[in-house]
Enzyme design. Structure first.
Site, PDB file in Angstrom:
ATOM      1  N   SER A 113       0.805  -1.095   0.024  1.00  0.00           N
ATOM      2  CA  SER A 113      -0.004  -0.213  -0.129  1.00  0.00           C
ATOM      3  C   SER A 113       0.905   1.335   0.194  1.00  0.00           C
ATOM      4  CB  SER A 113      -0.975  -0.007   1.140  1.00  0.00           C
ATOM      5  OG  SER A 113      -1.607   1.348   1.291  1.00  0.00           O
ATOM      6  N   ARG A 114       0.576   2.161  -1.011  1.00  0.00           N
ATOM      7  CA  ARG A 114       1.152   3.717  -0.931  1.00  0.00           C
ATOM      8  C   ARG A 114       0.798   4.387   0.118  1.00  0.00           C
ATOM      9  NH1 ARG A 114       1.380   0.120  -5.126  1.00  0.00           N
ATOM     10  NH2 ARG A 114       3.543   0.075  -6.265  1.00  0.00           N
ATOM     11  N   GLY A 122     -14.938  -4.651 -12.417  1.00  0.00           N
ATOM     12  CA  GLY A 122     -14.717  -5.140 -11.118  1.00  0.00           C
ATOM     13  C   GLY A 122     -15.068  -3.999  -9.968  1.00  0.00           C
ATOM     14  N   GLY A 123     -14.320  -3.985  -9.079  1.00  0.00           N
ATOM     15  CA  GLY A 123     -14.603  -3.075  -8.000  1.00  0.00           C
ATOM     16  C   GLY A 123     -14.592  -1.757  -8.131  1.00  0.00           C
ATOM     17  N   ASN A 127     -14.270   2.257   1.143  1.00  0.00           N
ATOM     18  CA  ASN A 127     -12.657   2.332   0.954  1.00  0.00           C
ATOM     19  C   ASN A 127     -12.125   3.089   2.169  1.00  0.00           C
ATOM     20  OD1 ASN A 127     -13.335   5.012  -0.129  1.00  0.00           O
ATOM     21  ND2 ASN A 127     -11.357   4.774  -1.490  1.00  0.00           N
ATOM     22  N   GLY A 151      -3.219   6.979 -14.038  1.00  0.00           N
ATOM     23  CA  GLY A 151      -3.913   6.559 -12.940  1.00  0.00           C
ATOM     24  C   GLY A 151      -3.430   6.961 -11.646  1.00  0.00           C
ATOM     25  N   ILE A 192      -6.640   3.256 -14.913  1.00  0.00           N
ATOM     26  CA  ILE A 192      -6.672   3.425 -13.492  1.00  0.00           C
ATOM     27  C   ILE A 192      -5.189   2.729 -13.009  1.00  0.00           C
ATOM     28  CG2 ILE A 192      -9.198   3.996 -13.473  1.00  0.00           C
ATOM     29  CD1 ILE A 192      -9.220   1.427 -11.853  1.00  0.00           C
ATOM     30  N   GLY A 199     -13.743  -3.298 -18.129  1.00  0.00           N
ATOM     31  CA  GLY A 199     -13.620  -3.856 -16.937  1.00  0.00           C
ATOM     32  C   GLY A 199     -15.032  -3.637 -16.007  1.00  0.00           C
ATOM     33  N   LYS A 232     -12.724  -4.397   0.766  1.00  0.00           N
ATOM     34  CA  LYS A 232     -13.859  -3.127   0.452  1.00  0.00           C
ATOM     35  C   LYS A 232     -15.148  -3.625   0.818  1.00  0.00           C
ATOM     36  CE  LYS A 232     -10.647  -0.444  -2.173  1.00  0.00           C
ATOM     37  NZ  LYS A 232     -10.507   0.362  -3.538  1.00  0.00           N
ATOM     38  N   ASP A 243     -13.405   6.420  -3.999  1.00  0.00           N
ATOM     39  CA  ASP A 243     -12.656   6.176  -5.389  1.00  0.00           C
ATOM     40  C   ASP A 243     -13.340   7.275  -6.474  1.00  0.00           C
ATOM     41  OD1 ASP A 243     -10.958   4.447  -4.624  1.00  0.00           O
ATOM     42  OD2 ASP A 243     -11.896   2.902  -4.512  1.00  0.00           O
TER      43      ASP A 243
HETATM   44  P1  NAP Z   1     -11.127  -6.670  -9.576  1.00  0.00           P
HETATM   45  O1  NAP Z   1     -12.406  -6.433  -8.838  1.00  0.00           O
HETATM   46  O2  NAP Z   1     -10.428  -7.829  -9.596  1.00  0.00           O
HETATM   47  O3  NAP Z   1     -11.514  -6.524 -11.173  1.00  0.00           O
HETATM   48  C1  NAP Z   1     -10.613  -6.865 -12.326  1.00  0.00           C
HETATM   49  C2  NAP Z   1     -10.908  -6.507 -13.719  1.00  0.00           C
HETATM   50  O4  NAP Z   1     -10.012  -6.988 -14.694  1.00  0.00           O
HETATM   51  C3  NAP Z   1     -12.276  -7.127 -14.033  1.00  0.00           C
HETATM   52  O5  NAP Z   1     -13.110  -6.559 -14.751  1.00  0.00           O
HETATM   53  C4  NAP Z   1     -11.552  -8.420 -14.794  1.00  0.00           C
HETATM   54  O6  NAP Z   1     -12.415  -9.278 -15.793  1.00  0.00           O
HETATM   55  C5  NAP Z   1     -10.518  -7.724 -15.498  1.00  0.00           C
HETATM   56  N1  NAP Z   1      -9.503  -8.812 -15.978  1.00  0.00           N
HETATM   57  C6  NAP Z   1      -8.593  -9.456 -15.150  1.00  0.00           C
HETATM   58  N2  NAP Z   1      -7.990 -10.123 -16.141  1.00  0.00           N
HETATM   59  C7  NAP Z   1      -8.371 -10.063 -17.270  1.00  0.00           C
HETATM   60  C8  NAP Z   1      -7.820 -10.639 -18.455  1.00  0.00           C
HETATM   61  N3  NAP Z   1      -6.977 -11.310 -18.717  1.00  0.00           N
HETATM   62  N4  NAP Z   1      -8.500 -10.198 -19.644  1.00  0.00           N
HETATM   63  C9  NAP Z   1      -9.517  -9.125 -19.470  1.00  0.00           C
HETATM   64  N5  NAP Z   1      -9.874  -8.678 -18.300  1.00  0.00           N
HETATM   65  C10 NAP Z   1      -9.350  -9.112 -17.174  1.00  0.00           C
HETATM   66  O7  NAP Z   1     -10.104  -5.189  -9.465  1.00  0.00           O
HETATM   67  P2  NAP Z   1     -10.348  -3.739  -9.300  1.00  0.00           P
HETATM   68  O8  NAP Z   1     -10.129  -3.593  -7.672  1.00  0.00           O
HETATM   69  O9  NAP Z   1     -11.399  -3.355  -9.792  1.00  0.00           O
HETATM   70  O10 NAP Z   1      -8.847  -3.161  -9.695  1.00  0.00           O
HETATM   71  C11 NAP Z   1      -8.541  -3.197 -11.112  1.00  0.00           C
HETATM   72  C12 NAP Z   1      -7.499  -2.371 -11.481  1.00  0.00           C
HETATM   73  O11 NAP Z   1      -7.541  -0.993 -11.021  1.00  0.00           O
HETATM   74  C13 NAP Z   1      -6.052  -2.948 -10.731  1.00  0.00           C
HETATM   75  O12 NAP Z   1      -5.044  -2.827 -11.382  1.00  0.00           O
HETATM   76  C14 NAP Z   1      -6.012  -1.907  -9.295  1.00  0.00           C
HETATM   77  O13 NAP Z   1      -4.643  -1.775  -9.149  1.00  0.00           O
HETATM   78  C15 NAP Z   1      -6.361  -0.790 -10.119  1.00  0.00           C
HETATM   79  N6  NAP Z   1      -7.064   0.256  -9.273  1.00  0.00           N
HETATM   80  C16 NAP Z   1      -6.421   1.549  -9.474  1.00  0.00           C
HETATM   81  C17 NAP Z   1      -7.003   2.579  -8.433  1.00  0.00           C
HETATM   82  C18 NAP Z   1      -6.367   4.094  -8.752  1.00  0.00           C
HETATM   83  O14 NAP Z   1      -6.520   4.832  -7.539  1.00  0.00           O
HETATM   84  N7  NAP Z   1      -5.572   4.320  -9.678  1.00  0.00           N
HETATM   85  C19 NAP Z   1      -8.157   2.482  -7.418  1.00  0.00           C
HETATM   86  C20 NAP Z   1      -8.523   1.147  -7.496  1.00  0.00           C
HETATM   87  C21 NAP Z   1      -7.971   0.092  -8.322  1.00  0.00           C
HETATM   88  P3  NAP Z   1     -13.429 -10.577 -15.334  1.00  0.00           P
HETATM   89  O15 NAP Z   1     -14.811 -10.019 -14.707  1.00  0.00           O
HETATM   90  O16 NAP Z   1     -13.601 -11.279 -16.634  1.00  0.00           O
HETATM   91  O17 NAP Z   1     -12.661 -11.285 -14.329  1.00  0.00           O
END
Ligand code: NAP
Length: 280
Positions: A20-21, A136-137, A92, A246, A223, A134, A71, A108
């Site tokens: 964590s940063r 996800g969360g 968060n 991001g 992001i 995407g 979360k 977020d």
């Molecule tokens: P998450 O809930 O695990 O969701 C992951 C997403 O990536 C899902 O939509 C998943 O699709 C997709 N994915 C994973 N592997 C894939 C592949 N091989 N091909 C295509 N799609 C794929 O994760 P999250 O919490 O949303 O986080 C996602 C990213 O955002 C992470 O890298 C995280 O570090 C970053 N993030 C950045 C910030 C910021 O402040 N900049 C904040 C939050 C998160 P499926 O549903 O098909 O598995």
């Protein structure tokens, strides 16, 4: 860092938490604003999150951030939710209220919106559809931010279609689901493209997305911030599209929590960006 007995204490709960940063980020602000306070990493395993959150008031702590994988659990545990957390279905930021109850917020969406406004000041939300890759969360937070900013149509495309459908069902009629195979074609009239998948992160392959149909003025943002210039952003830059990285989302999402715990809304500055990047 010298603390007094009255120091305000907050932290971040994660498992693992070592990546964590947030301690570096909040530590920078505490020091630069001369605040008598501390922000500490708290390694909390999944089966301990309820107990750990409930211990915050007993420990006299002001609150905490919660990160992966807590979360969604925090969303179910806290006593009161802010509207963003309710829509995103994740928390968060936790604030201990004067009566000892726990308020859960999600910052977020705020972080994403602030970063986009800062990085692409000329982007007009109403100008055209936005595409989010995407579901996800993080995608939920991005979708809430974009809808609140006034995007008329939000196209969500996800490898697992059911998750995109769920997101669309939760967030209303402005959200449409695009089949994964059509993701390149669906860019044709987009004003904004956002990657919220893990693809393009260090150690992961690049996101497979052909940008040929994307209008030249469309803003592209990712992001993922490790690396800062993801393969997607590098390709968009090469084509001449405006890009936004991001890191600013991470920095801005931290501001409301800091204000609630330590009493001052901190600013995101170039010096802070450099300082956090040095720790990555
Ligand atoms: P998450 O809930 O695990 O969701 C992951 C997403 O990536 C899902 O939509 C998943 O699709 C997709 N994915 C994973 N592997 C894939 C592949 N091989 N091909 C295509 N799609 C794929 O994760 P999250 O919490 O949303 O986080 C996602 C990213 O955002 C992470 O890298 C995280 O570090 C970053 N993030 C950045 C910030 C910021 O402040 N900049 C904040 C939050 C998160 P499926 O549903 O098909 O598995």
């Amino acid at each position: 860092m010298i603390l007094s007995g009255k120091a305000k204490v907050a932290g971040v709960m994660g498992w693992p938490v070592g990546h964590s940063r947030s301690p570096r980020l909040h530590g920078y602000w505490l020091e630069s604003y001369g605040i008598d306070g501390a922000y500490i990493p708290l390694a909390v395993p999944p089966d301990g999150i309820a107990q750990a959150l409930r211990a915050l008031p007993a420990l006299g702590m002001k609150g905490c951030n919660v990160t992966v994988p807590h979360k969604e659990a925090a969303f179910r545990i806290v006593d009161v939710l802010d509207p963003a957390a309710r829509r995103i279905k994740a928390v968060n930021t936790v604030i201990v209220r004067p009566d000892g109850s726990l308020e859960g917020r999600n910052t977020d969406a705020f972080g994403f919106a602030e970063n986009l406004r800062e990085g692409a000041p000329d982007w007009q939300p109403a100008a055209g559809p936005a595409m989010v890759v995407g579901a996800g969360g993080a995608a939920r937070a991005v979708a809430v931010a974009l809808l609140d900013m006034g995007v008329p149509e939000l196209r969500v495309v996800n490898r697992t279609r059911a998750k995109a459908e769920e997101l669309a069902a939760d967030l209303g009629a402005a959200v449409t689901v695009i089949p994964w195979e059509w993701r390149g074609r669906a860019l044709a009239d987009s004003g904004l493209l956002v990657n919220t998948t893990t693809q393009g992160m260090q150690g992961q392959p690049a996101l497979e997305l052909d940008l040929a149909a994307l209008p030249p003025a469309a803003v592209v943002t990712d992001i993922v911030y490790t690396p800062l210039l993801t393969p997607l952003l590098a390709e968009a830059k090469r084509r001449g599209n405006p890009i936004v990285d991001g890191l600013g989302m991470l920095l801005h999402q931290a501001r409301p929590g800091f204000q609630a715990w330590f009493g001052l809304l901190p600013q995101v500055t170039p010096a802070l960006r450099r300082f956090v990047l040095e720790g990555i």
